[in-house]
Design a protein around this motif. Structure first.
Motif, PDB file in Angstrom:
ATOM      1  N   VAL A  39     -31.872 -13.580  10.815  1.00  0.00           N
ATOM      2  CA  VAL A  39     -30.929 -12.748  10.608  1.00  0.00           C
ATOM      3  C   VAL A  39     -31.394 -11.562  11.195  1.00  0.00           C
ATOM      4  CG1 VAL A  39     -29.882 -11.105   8.858  1.00  0.00           C
ATOM      5  CG2 VAL A  39     -29.858 -13.500   8.484  1.00  0.00           C
ATOM      6  N   VAL A  40     -32.598 -10.984  11.143  1.00  0.00           N
ATOM      7  CA  VAL A  40     -33.324  -9.623  11.666  1.00  0.00           C
ATOM      8  C   VAL A  40     -33.299  -9.710  13.153  1.00  0.00           C
ATOM      9  CG1 VAL A  40     -35.365  -8.183  11.500  1.00  0.00           C
ATOM     10  CG2 VAL A  40     -34.604  -9.380   9.375  1.00  0.00           C
ATOM     11  N   ALA A  41     -33.865 -10.935  13.553  1.00  0.00           N
ATOM     12  CA  ALA A  41     -33.847 -11.108  15.124  1.00  0.00           C
ATOM     13  C   ALA A  41     -32.631 -10.985  15.891  1.00  0.00           C
ATOM     14  CB  ALA A  41     -34.820 -12.193  15.371  1.00  0.00           C
ATOM     15  N   CYS A  42     -31.420 -11.567  15.298  1.00  0.00           N
ATOM     16  CA  CYS A  42     -30.460 -11.675  15.911  1.00  0.00           C
ATOM     17  C   CYS A  42     -29.733 -10.225  15.823  1.00  0.00           C
ATOM     18  CB  CYS A  42     -29.448 -12.647  15.271  1.00  0.00           C
ATOM     19  SG  CYS A  42     -27.950 -12.847  16.156  1.00  0.00           S
ATOM     20  N   ASN A  80     -26.141 -21.151  20.437  1.00  0.00           N
ATOM     21  CA  ASN A  80     -27.266 -20.134  20.868  1.00  0.00           C
ATOM     22  C   ASN A  80     -26.534 -18.719  20.238  1.00  0.00           C
ATOM     23  OD1 ASN A  80     -29.693 -18.911  21.827  1.00  0.00           O
ATOM     24  ND2 ASN A  80     -28.535 -18.385  23.649  1.00  0.00           N
ATOM     25  N   PRO A  81     -27.034 -18.091  19.197  1.00  0.00           N
ATOM     26  CA  PRO A  81     -28.523 -18.309  18.427  1.00  0.00           C
ATOM     27  C   PRO A  81     -28.530 -19.064  17.447  1.00  0.00           C
ATOM     28  CG  PRO A  81     -27.363 -16.343  17.646  1.00  0.00           C
ATOM     29  CD  PRO A  81     -26.363 -16.903  18.664  1.00  0.00           C
ATOM     30  N   CYS A  82     -27.254 -19.587  16.708  1.00  0.00           N
ATOM     31  CA  CYS A  82     -27.411 -20.184  15.545  1.00  0.00           C
ATOM     32  C   CYS A  82     -28.004 -21.457  15.468  1.00  0.00           C
ATOM     33  CB  CYS A  82     -25.784 -20.711  15.046  1.00  0.00           C
ATOM     34  SG  CYS A  82     -24.831 -19.206  14.651  1.00  0.00           S
ATOM     35  N   LEU A  83     -27.857 -22.632  16.031  1.00  0.00           N
ATOM     36  CA  LEU A  83     -28.327 -23.651  16.113  1.00  0.00           C
ATOM     37  C   LEU A  83     -29.627 -23.717  16.718  1.00  0.00           C
ATOM     38  CD1 LEU A  83     -28.317 -26.703  14.895  1.00  0.00           C
ATOM     39  CD2 LEU A  83     -26.966 -27.332  17.050  1.00  0.00           C
ATOM     40  N   TYR A  84     -29.797 -23.327  17.766  1.00  0.00           N
ATOM     41  CA  TYR A  84     -31.139 -23.326  18.505  1.00  0.00           C
ATOM     42  C   TYR A  84     -32.135 -22.648  17.865  1.00  0.00           C
ATOM     43  CZ  TYR A  84     -34.592 -21.957  21.972  1.00  0.00           C
ATOM     44  OH  TYR A  84     -35.675 -21.920  22.753  1.00  0.00           O
ATOM     45  N   TYR A  85     -32.062 -21.270  17.543  1.00  0.00           N
ATOM     46  CA  TYR A  85     -33.223 -20.561  16.773  1.00  0.00           C
ATOM     47  C   TYR A  85     -33.516 -21.139  15.358  1.00  0.00           C
ATOM     48  CZ  TYR A  85     -33.654 -17.295  20.596  1.00  0.00           C
ATOM     49  OH  TYR A  85     -33.802 -16.728  21.863  1.00  0.00           O
ATOM     50  N   PHE A  86     -32.297 -21.610  14.860  1.00  0.00           N
ATOM     51  CA  PHE A  86     -32.764 -22.229  13.418  1.00  0.00           C
ATOM     52  C   PHE A  86     -33.800 -23.473  13.522  1.00  0.00           C
ATOM     53  CE2 PHE A  86     -32.047 -25.432  10.269  1.00  0.00           C
ATOM     54  CZ  PHE A  86     -32.315 -24.721   8.740  1.00  0.00           C
ATOM     55  N   LEU A  87     -33.563 -24.241  14.614  1.00  0.00           N
ATOM     56  CA  LEU A  87     -34.464 -25.504  14.789  1.00  0.00           C
ATOM     57  C   LEU A  87     -35.834 -24.805  15.499  1.00  0.00           C
ATOM     58  CD1 LEU A  87     -31.774 -27.886  16.516  1.00  0.00           C
ATOM     59  CD2 LEU A  87     -32.905 -28.183  14.259  1.00  0.00           C
ATOM     60  N   PHE A 187     -24.451 -11.265  24.788  1.00  0.00           N
ATOM     61  CA  PHE A 187     -24.079 -10.076  23.552  1.00  0.00           C
ATOM     62  C   PHE A 187     -22.945 -10.883  22.739  1.00  0.00           C
ATOM     63  CE2 PHE A 187     -20.965  -6.854  22.254  1.00  0.00           C
ATOM     64  CZ  PHE A 187     -21.812  -6.112  21.348  1.00  0.00           C
ATOM     65  N   LEU A 188     -21.974 -11.461  23.312  1.00  0.00           N
ATOM     66  CA  LEU A 188     -20.844 -11.759  22.517  1.00  0.00           C
ATOM     67  C   LEU A 188     -21.257 -13.091  21.906  1.00  0.00           C
ATOM     68  CD1 LEU A 188     -17.926 -11.358  25.074  1.00  0.00           C
ATOM     69  CD2 LEU A 188     -18.120 -10.210  22.543  1.00  0.00           C
ATOM     70  N   ASN A 189     -22.067 -13.735  22.457  1.00  0.00           N
ATOM     71  CA  ASN A 189     -22.401 -15.178  21.880  1.00  0.00           C
ATOM     72  C   ASN A 189     -23.214 -14.671  20.622  1.00  0.00           C
ATOM     73  OD1 ASN A 189     -21.395 -16.558  23.993  1.00  0.00           O
ATOM     74  ND2 ASN A 189     -23.385 -17.015  24.904  1.00  0.00           N
ATOM     75  N   PHE A 190     -24.123 -13.808  20.620  1.00  0.00           N
ATOM     76  CA  PHE A 190     -24.889 -13.359  19.632  1.00  0.00           C
ATOM     77  C   PHE A 190     -24.120 -12.481  18.271  1.00  0.00           C
ATOM     78  CE2 PHE A 190     -29.463 -13.918  20.094  1.00  0.00           C
ATOM     79  CZ  PHE A 190     -29.613 -14.909  21.172  1.00  0.00           C
ATOM     80  N   LEU A 191     -23.070 -11.906  18.879  1.00  0.00           N
ATOM     81  CA  LEU A 191     -22.366 -11.119  17.775  1.00  0.00           C
ATOM     82  C   LEU A 191     -21.421 -11.996  17.317  1.00  0.00           C
ATOM     83  CD1 LEU A 191     -21.122  -8.116  17.052  1.00  0.00           C
ATOM     84  CD2 LEU A 191     -19.608  -8.515  19.070  1.00  0.00           C
ATOM     85  N   CYS A 192     -20.829 -12.853  17.784  1.00  0.00           N
ATOM     86  CA  CYS A 192     -20.027 -14.029  17.145  1.00  0.00           C
ATOM     87  C   CYS A 192     -20.969 -14.955  16.092  1.00  0.00           C
ATOM     88  CB  CYS A 192     -19.338 -14.840  18.234  1.00  0.00           C
ATOM     89  SG  CYS A 192     -17.840 -13.962  19.135  1.00  0.00           S
ATOM     90  N   GLY A 193     -22.073 -15.308  16.661  1.00  0.00           N
ATOM     91  CA  GLY A 193     -22.972 -16.088  15.800  1.00  0.00           C
ATOM     92  C   GLY A 193     -23.614 -15.266  14.514  1.00  0.00           C
ATOM     93  N   LEU A 194     -23.775 -14.046  14.699  1.00  0.00           N
ATOM     94  CA  LEU A 194     -24.457 -13.419  13.485  1.00  0.00           C
ATOM     95  C   LEU A 194     -23.656 -13.486  12.374  1.00  0.00           C
ATOM     96  CD1 LEU A 194     -26.581 -11.297  12.858  1.00  0.00           C
ATOM     97  CD2 LEU A 194     -25.361  -9.387  13.487  1.00  0.00           C
ATOM     98  N   PRO A 195     -22.449 -13.413  12.008  1.00  0.00           N
ATOM     99  CA  PRO A 195     -21.698 -13.600  10.692  1.00  0.00           C
ATOM    100  C   PRO A 195     -22.055 -14.989  10.078  1.00  0.00           C
ATOM    101  CG  PRO A 195     -20.282 -12.636  12.264  1.00  0.00           C
ATOM    102  CD  PRO A 195     -21.262 -12.984  13.042  1.00  0.00           C
ATOM    103  N   VAL A 196     -22.122 -15.954  11.155  1.00  0.00           N
ATOM    104  CA  VAL A 196     -22.516 -17.372  10.519  1.00  0.00           C
ATOM    105  C   VAL A 196     -23.913 -17.312   9.885  1.00  0.00           C
ATOM    106  CG1 VAL A 196     -22.725 -19.823  10.996  1.00  0.00           C
ATOM    107  CG2 VAL A 196     -20.833 -18.319  12.033  1.00  0.00           C
ATOM    108  N   ILE A 197     -24.738 -16.841  10.435  1.00  0.00           N
ATOM    109  CA  ILE A 197     -26.250 -16.666  10.161  1.00  0.00           C
ATOM    110  C   ILE A 197     -26.444 -15.857   9.071  1.00  0.00           C
ATOM    111  CG2 ILE A 197     -28.577 -15.729  10.809  1.00  0.00           C
ATOM    112  CD1 ILE A 197     -27.614 -16.429  13.861  1.00  0.00           C
TER     113      ILE A 197
END
Length: 301
Positions: A39-42, A80-87, A187-197
Motif C-alpha cells: 500500500v505504502v510503496a504503490c 503489476n503491481p497487485c499480484l507481482y509485488y504481493f508474491l 502510472f495508470l497500471n499502478f493507479l488502477c491497482g492501488l484501490p484493490v491493494i
C-alpha cells in the motif's frame, strides 16, 4: 558527452537503485506486513510518476487514451503491481534477502520460455542450457547448499519467489502489445491497482503504519524501485547506441546487492548463495548473449 555515455550513466544509476531494494524490502518487512508495505510503496510510486509526467509536461497524455486502453490499465494493474509485488514481498517476508533476491533474477529466463507459446518464438538450445544452469543455481540457493536432500529452507517462500518470476514475465509479454507511453502506462497500471491493494489491506492487515524504519523503507521502495529506477532505465535504453553494453550492467546488481545485505541487514552470506548466484548469472549471460548474436545477424542481413 555522447548519448552512449549518458545511457551508461542512466544504466549505472538504475543498477545502483536496484541493488538497494532487497535491503529496503527486508527493512520494511520487519515492521510491516507485505500488503501494508505494498500500500505504502504503490502510493508513493503513483505520486512520483504523476510528478514526473507533470514536470515533463506529458500529464495531458493520461487523458488522451481510448476506452480500451483504460480497461487495459485495469487488467495490467491487477498483474503489476497487485499480484507481482504481493508474491515478491511475500517471498522476501519468508526468505533471507540473499535467497529471495537471486531467485527473482530468473524472470528473464522465464520470459524466454513463455515467449515460445505466447509470442511464437523458437526455443533455442542456448535457452535450454541456460535454464539448466540457472535452475541448478536456484536449487543450490533454495536448499542452502544441501542439494541432494532437496529440502528447501522455506518451500512457500521459494514458491512465492518463483511465482513472481512467472507473473513478471507474463506482464512483459502482455506489455509487448501495449502502445501507451511507458511512463503513462505504468502510472495508470499502478493507479488502477492501488484501490484493490487498499481494499485487501483494509480487510486483512489494517492501516496501523507507525512512523519508523519500516514505513520509510516502504516509501523508498515506491519512490526508487517502482518509480525512478523504471524511468532511468527507459532513458538508458532510449539513449543507448549499443544496448548490449547497457544491458550487461544488470549483472552487477545482484553482487552489489549482497554487499548492502551483508553490511546493512547483517546477514551472513552463505557459500551456497555465492555459488547459486554465479550459476544464475552465468545462465542468464549465456541466454542473453545468444539472443543478442541472433539479433545482430538479423539486423546485418
Amino acid at each position: 558527452m555522447t548519448n552512449q555515455k549518458h545511457a551508461m550513466l542512466y544504466g549505472l544509476g538504475t543498477v545502483l537503485l536496484w541493488s538497494t531494494v532487497a535491503t529496503a524490502f527486508k527493512l520494511s518487512l520487519r515492521e510491516l506486513s507485505p500488503i501494508q508495505m505494498l500500500v505504502v510503496a504503490c502510493s508513493a510510486s503513483v505520486l512520483v510518476m504523476a510528478l514526473v509526467l507533470m514536470l515533463q509536461r506529458r500529464w495531458h497524455l493520461v487523458f488522451q487514451l481510448s476506452r480500451r486502453q483504460y480497461l487495459q490499465s485495469i487488467g495490467m494493474g491487477l498483474i503489476n503491481p497487485c499480484l507481482y509485488y504481493f508474491l515478491l514481498f511475500g517471498a522476501f517476508d519468508r526468505l533471507p534477502a540473499q535467497e529471495a533476491q537471486p531467485l527473482n533474477y530468473t524472470w528473464a529466463l522465464v520470459l524466454a520460455y513463455l515467449s515460445v507459446p505466447f509470442l511464437g518464438q523458437r526455443l533455442r538450445r542456448a535457452d535450454i542450457i541456460a535454464g539448466l544452469i540457472c535452475y541448478s543455481g536456484v536449487v543450490v540457493i533454495a536448499t542452502r547448499g544441501d542439494v541432494f536432500s532437496m529440502i528447501f529452507s522455506d518451500p512457500l517462500g521459494v514458491a512465492y519467489a518463483i511465482g513472481s518470476t512467472l507473473v513478471w514475465a507474463s506482464y512483459w509479454i502482455i506489455a509487448t502489445r501495449d502502445t501507451r507511453d511507458p511512463v503513462v502506462g505504468l502510472f495508470l497500471n499502478f493507479l488502477c491497482g492501488l484501490p484493490v491493494i487498499v481494499a485487501i489491506c483494509a480487510l486483512t492487515a489494517g492501516f496501523d503504519f507507525s512512523p519508523g524504519t519500516g514505513l520509510t523503507a516502504a516509501i523508498y521502495v515506491g519512490v526508487f524501485e517502482m518509480g525512478i529506477a523504471f524511468i532511468l532505465w527507459s532513458y538508458a535504453m532510449k539513449k543507448a547506441e549499443n544496448t548490449s553494453r547497457v544491458s550487461n550492467l544488470i549483472f552487477i546488481s545482484p553482487f552489489l546487492s549482497l554487499i548492502f545485505i551483508y553490511f546493512i541487514l547483517g546477514e551472513i552470506i552463505l557459500p551456497s548463495t555465492y555459488i547459486g548466484l554465479v550459476l544464475i548469472v552465468a545462465g542468464l549471460w549465456i541466454q542473453q548473449r545468444k539472443a543478442r548474436e541472433k539479433m545482430a545477424k538479423v539486423s546485418s542481413a
